[in-house]
Motif scaffolding. Structure first.
Motif, PDB file in Angstrom:
ATOM      1  N   VAL A   3     -13.130  -9.004  -4.130  1.00 49.52           N
ATOM      2  CA  VAL A   3     -12.213  -9.130  -2.995  1.00 49.52           C
ATOM      3  C   VAL A   3     -12.964  -8.765  -1.729  1.00 49.52           C
ATOM      4  CG1 VAL A   3     -10.074  -8.307  -1.961  1.00 49.52           C
ATOM      5  CG2 VAL A   3     -10.221  -8.601  -4.441  1.00 49.52           C
ATOM      6  N   VAL A   4     -13.029  -9.676  -0.777  1.00 50.54           N
ATOM      7  CA  VAL A   4     -13.800  -9.421   0.438  1.00 50.54           C
ATOM      8  C   VAL A   4     -12.874  -9.134   1.616  1.00 50.54           C
ATOM      9  CG1 VAL A   4     -15.571 -11.008  -0.414  1.00 50.54           C
ATOM     10  CG2 VAL A   4     -13.920 -11.818   1.273  1.00 50.54           C
ATOM     11  N   ASP A   5     -13.400  -8.353   2.543  1.00 52.50           N
ATOM     12  CA  ASP A   5     -12.837  -8.252   3.883  1.00 52.50           C
ATOM     13  C   ASP A   5     -13.772  -9.035   4.792  1.00 52.50           C
ATOM     14  OD1 ASP A   5     -10.791  -6.619   3.067  1.00 52.50           O
ATOM     15  OD2 ASP A   5     -11.672  -4.769   3.814  1.00 52.50           O
ATOM     16  N   PRO A  30       1.586  -5.582  -8.817  1.00 49.05           N
ATOM     17  CA  PRO A  30       0.153  -5.898  -8.762  1.00 49.05           C
ATOM     18  C   PRO A  30      -0.062  -7.291  -8.172  1.00 49.05           C
ATOM     19  CG  PRO A  30       0.742  -4.983 -10.909  1.00 49.05           C
ATOM     20  CD  PRO A  30       2.030  -5.260 -10.195  1.00 49.05           C
ATOM     21  N   GLY A  31      -1.149  -7.450  -7.436  1.00 47.63           N
ATOM     22  CA  GLY A  31      -1.454  -8.717  -6.799  1.00 47.63           C
ATOM     23  C   GLY A  31      -2.291  -9.627  -7.676  1.00 47.63           C
ATOM     24  N   TRP A  32      -2.713 -10.736  -7.089  1.00 49.55           N
ATOM     25  CA  TRP A  32      -3.504 -11.722  -7.831  1.00 49.55           C
ATOM     26  C   TRP A  32      -4.819 -11.142  -8.338  1.00 49.55           C
ATOM     27  CZ3 TRP A  32      -3.839 -17.542  -6.314  1.00 49.55           C
ATOM     28  CH2 TRP A  32      -2.585 -18.139  -6.471  1.00 49.55           C
ATOM     29  N   ALA A  33      -5.414 -10.216  -7.612  1.00 46.52           N
ATOM     30  CA  ALA A  33      -6.694  -9.654  -8.071  1.00 46.52           C
ATOM     31  C   ALA A  33      -6.547  -9.047  -9.459  1.00 46.52           C
ATOM     32  CB  ALA A  33      -7.199  -8.618  -7.075  1.00 46.52           C
ATOM     33  N   ALA A  34      -5.486  -8.274  -9.654  1.00 44.89           N
ATOM     34  CA  ALA A  34      -5.244  -7.675 -10.973  1.00 44.89           C
ATOM     35  C   ALA A  34      -4.994  -8.752 -12.022  1.00 44.89           C
ATOM     36  CB  ALA A  34      -4.054  -6.724 -10.891  1.00 44.89           C
ATOM     37  N   TRP A  86      -4.742  -9.369  -1.536  1.00 42.16           N
ATOM     38  CA  TRP A  86      -4.857  -9.769  -2.938  1.00 42.16           C
ATOM     39  C   TRP A  86      -4.568  -8.629  -3.906  1.00 42.16           C
ATOM     40  CZ3 TRP A  86      -5.526 -14.897  -3.264  1.00 42.16           C
ATOM     41  CH2 TRP A  86      -6.203 -15.552  -2.221  1.00 42.16           C
ATOM     42  N   LEU A  87      -4.479  -7.396  -3.401  1.00 42.40           N
ATOM     43  CA  LEU A  87      -4.414  -6.239  -4.297  1.00 42.40           C
ATOM     44  C   LEU A  87      -3.008  -5.884  -4.747  1.00 42.40           C
ATOM     45  CD1 LEU A  87      -7.042  -3.873  -2.635  1.00 42.40           C
ATOM     46  CD2 LEU A  87      -7.371  -5.618  -4.412  1.00 42.40           C
ATOM     47  N   VAL A 113     -16.979  -5.488   0.178  1.00 47.82           N
ATOM     48  CA  VAL A 113     -16.595  -6.167  -1.064  1.00 47.82           C
ATOM     49  C   VAL A 113     -16.123  -5.122  -2.068  1.00 47.82           C
ATOM     50  CG1 VAL A 113     -17.313  -7.724  -2.914  1.00 47.82           C
ATOM     51  CG2 VAL A 113     -18.398  -7.903  -0.654  1.00 47.82           C
ATOM     52  N   ALA A 114     -14.870  -5.259  -2.533  1.00 47.25           N
ATOM     53  CA  ALA A 114     -14.363  -4.434  -3.638  1.00 47.25           C
ATOM     54  C   ALA A 114     -14.325  -5.301  -4.887  1.00 47.25           C
ATOM     55  CB  ALA A 114     -12.967  -3.909  -3.311  1.00 47.25           C
ATOM     56  N   TRP A 115     -14.704  -4.720  -6.017  1.00 48.88           N
ATOM     57  CA  TRP A 115     -14.711  -5.522  -7.233  1.00 48.88           C
ATOM     58  C   TRP A 115     -14.083  -4.768  -8.393  1.00 48.88           C
ATOM     59  CZ3 TRP A 115     -17.137  -3.767 -11.630  1.00 48.88           C
ATOM     60  CH2 TRP A 115     -18.082  -2.752 -11.464  1.00 48.88           C
TER      61      TRP A 115
END
Length: 332
Positions: free
Chosen positions: A95-97, A80-84, A72-73, A45-47
């Motif tokens: 963001v999970v793998d 930039p992706g949706w995460a940003a 998502w990144l 998990v990246a946050w």
């Protein structure tokens, strides 16, 4: 001979201030035939969160089949992706793998037999423009180098779809146990993770956004598997109970109620030029029967046109995200 130096990758990125990190959701300990104890399917998990606290709930982003959290990144053309975008809107974003994908380790002895590696033909059929109204794909399909970079993160899908979905849902449930109530966003073959997660932790999902989820109910997807329990390959809890997938399939479709989905706010998001939109109404009908408070969010109805299955990173991805942010704001 002089050459023109290409800008280095970080030079075109706008500086930001945020908090970020990563952690692992552990898997079960399993003992192999050799007596060694190993971890089964941990989830990376990246946050990232805004620098200052906000009143927004956490958002959990779940990638689709064969993909990974990097979906998502950023976009294939470097934006930039949706995460940003979620972080910029004030949401702590996770963001999970999914187990066995991306940075989450995979080995057939513990995560199950992998299927074939994701191939160019499948990727082109799913994502490349195939009809004249699909105008938002970010790459030139004839640009082989760009296509190579785009397909690089796509991996294999599990042979046992049901086992994989159970593992995904168990890890996501453990994540929500840590985060508390959250908004969950899924894409494509990650869609069943959302339905199964709601079955496990209905009280911890503020709202669920399903982007082009696989379906319709009980469908078979070549190269992926069969949705034996309705919209999932893994068991769902029906009321009245169904003892097996065969019993669920044989039941009157109007009786397939899922108590955990009762009144759950769900947005089913589709692009105007995607084949997934063709069966989205069938998915909506199943969710209505299950009890969810579902809304079909078709992008052209919101003035956003030209999108295919990869609407999260096509050229108007900021516009597609804006539709989702409005829905979340109105719903939560």
């Amino acid at each position: 001979m002089s050459t023109v130096a290409r800008p280095r990758v970080w030079e075109s990125v706008v500086p930001t201030t945020s908090r970020r990190g990563h952690f692992w959701v552990p898997g079960e300990r399993v003992t192999g035939a050799d007596g060694a104890v190993r971890a089964k399917g941990p989830m990376f998990v990246a946050w990232e969160a805004p620098a200052a606290d906000t009143d927004r709930p956490p958002v959990v982003l779940v990638h689709g089949g064969g993909g990974q959290g990097t979906d998502w990144l950023g976009t294939p053309d470097g934006r930039p992706g949706w995460a940003a975008g979620f972080v910029a809107a004030g949401y702590p974003t996770f963001v999970v793998d999914r187990p066995g994908h991306g940075r989450s380790p995979a080995h057939p002895d513990v995560t199950g037999t992998p299927g074939a590696q994701f191939d160019y033909g499948t990727g082109e059929a799913l994502f490349f423009p195939g009809r004249p109204d699909h105008t938002r794909w970010p790459l030139d399909p004839e640009d082989e180098a760009a296509t190579d970079r785009w397909i690089a993160p796509l991996g294999s899908l599990p042979v046992d779809l049901a086992a994989s979905q159970r593992m995904d849902a168990d890890r996501l449930a453990a994540l929500l146990d840590e985060l508390g109530p959250a908004v969950v966003v899924t894409h494509s073959a990650g869609g069943p993770c959302g339905w199964l997660l709601a079955d496990r932790r209905p009280e911890l999902i503020r709202a669920l956004v399903a982007i082009e989820p696989i379906g319709p109910a009980f469908a078979t997807f070549p190269g992926i598997g069969t949705l034996d329990w309705g919209l999932t390959a893994a068991p769902l809890t029906y009321d009245p109970p169904r003892a097996s997938a065969d019993e669920a399939r044989a039941a009157d479709p109007t009786t397939l109620r899922v108590p955990a989905l009762a009144d759950l706010p769900v947005a089913l998001l589709t692009g105007g030029a995607s084949v997934f939109a063709d069966f989205a109404d069938d998915v909506v009908r199943w969710l209505v029967t299950a009890g969810a408070a579902v809304e079909r969010v078709h992008l052209p109805d919101h003035g956003v046109t030209g999108n295919g299955h990869a609407l999260t990173y096509e050229t108007n991805s900021d516009d597609t995200l804006a539709v989702v942010l409005r829905w979340i704001e109105e719903t939560t």
